[in-house]
Design a protein around this motif. Structure first.
Motif, mmCIF file in Angstrom:
data_model
loop_
_atom_site.group_PDB
_atom_site.id
_atom_site.type_symbol
_atom_site.label_atom_id
_atom_site.label_comp_id
_atom_site.label_asym_id
_atom_site.label_seq_id
_atom_site.Cartn_x
_atom_site.Cartn_y
_atom_site.Cartn_z
ATOM 1 N N GLY A 25 14.425 6.171 4.531
ATOM 2 C CA GLY A 25 13.177 6.429 3.830
ATOM 3 C C GLY A 25 12.052 5.633 4.471
ATOM 4 O O GLY A 25 12.258 4.526 4.945
ATOM 5 N N PHE A 26 10.868 6.222 4.502
ATOM 6 C CA PHE A 26 9.713 5.501 5.016
ATOM 7 C C PHE A 26 8.460 6.056 4.360
ATOM 8 O O PHE A 26 8.447 7.180 3.866
ATOM 9 C CB PHE A 26 9.610 5.582 6.543
ATOM 10 N N LYS A 27 7.417 5.260 4.359
ATOM 11 C CA LYS A 27 6.154 5.687 3.770
ATOM 12 C C LYS A 27 5.212 6.124 4.880
ATOM 13 O O LYS A 27 5.172 5.529 5.955
ATOM 14 C CB LYS A 27 5.520 4.547 2.978
ATOM 15 N N CYS A 28 4.501 7.213 4.598
ATOM 16 C CA CYS A 28 3.467 7.685 5.509
ATOM 17 C C CYS A 28 2.341 8.249 4.663
ATOM 18 O O CYS A 28 2.504 8.460 3.465
ATOM 19 C CB CYS A 28 4.019 8.728 6.482
ATOM 20 N N ASP A 29 1.194 8.490 5.286
ATOM 21 C CA ASP A 29 0.103 9.050 4.505
ATOM 22 C C ASP A 29 0.407 10.517 4.182
ATOM 23 O O ASP A 29 1.195 11.171 4.859
ATOM 24 C CB ASP A 29 -1.243 8.899 5.238
ATOM 25 N N ALA A 30 -0.204 11.008 3.129
ATOM 26 C CA ALA A 30 0.071 12.361 2.639
ATOM 27 C C ALA A 30 -0.238 13.411 3.699
ATOM 28 O O ALA A 30 0.487 14.398 3.847
ATOM 29 C CB ALA A 30 -0.727 12.631 1.373
ATOM 30 N N LYS A 33 2.645 13.794 6.096
ATOM 31 C CA LYS A 33 3.763 14.524 5.494
ATOM 32 C C LYS A 33 3.466 16.019 5.428
ATOM 33 O O LYS A 33 4.323 16.841 5.744
ATOM 34 C CB LYS A 33 4.070 13.987 4.096
#
Length: 134
Positions: A25-30, A33
């Motif tokens: 899992g990782f966070k990215c800007d919307a 995505k």
């Protein structure tokens, strides 16, 4: 044992012996995505499959970039013509007009989709979703 900045331990024990795919899992800007999901859809892949493919190619692409950084004059001329064809004045104007915006588009398959315009390539993606080629 490795630690993240949050202080939570990263559990890597046993992963080298895993035979099934594992979740990351990782966070990215919307916008990123959305763009990845749109690209995945164009290739008929799920978002997960597409990201897995991109990550799986990272070592191969790095080797290619190191060995294929030189082009002949003829190859450069062909690439310059391709860029000029796809990044023409109308594409550039559409990009500048809609840069940073999310557009609601009724696609050729009669589905309404949202497209985030962050790169000139996004304009091309929108056009491809508006035109039925078969």
């Amino acid at each position: 044992m490795n630690h993240l900045k949050t202080g939570r331990a990263l559990q890597l024990e046993g992963l080298e012996f895993a035979t099934n795919k594992v979740t990351i899992g990782f966070k990215c800007d919307a916008g990123t995505k959305i763009q990845l999901a749109q690209e995945a859809n164009l290739y008929g892949l799920t978002l997960s499959e597409y990201v897995d493919t991109i990550l799986g190619q990272r070592h191969h692409q790095t080797k290619q970039q190191k060995t294929e950084m030189t082009y002949s004059k003829e190859e450069l001329e062909v690439l310059i013509k391709k860029i000029a064809f796809y990044e023409n004045d109308r594409m550039q104007q559409a990009y500048e007009t809609h840069k940073g915006n999310t557009l609601n588009i009724m696609c050729v398959d009669n589905t309404e989709r949202q497209f985030q315009v962050n790169h000139i390539e996004d304009i091309f993606t929108i056009i491809m979703n508006l035109v039925k080629l078969s």
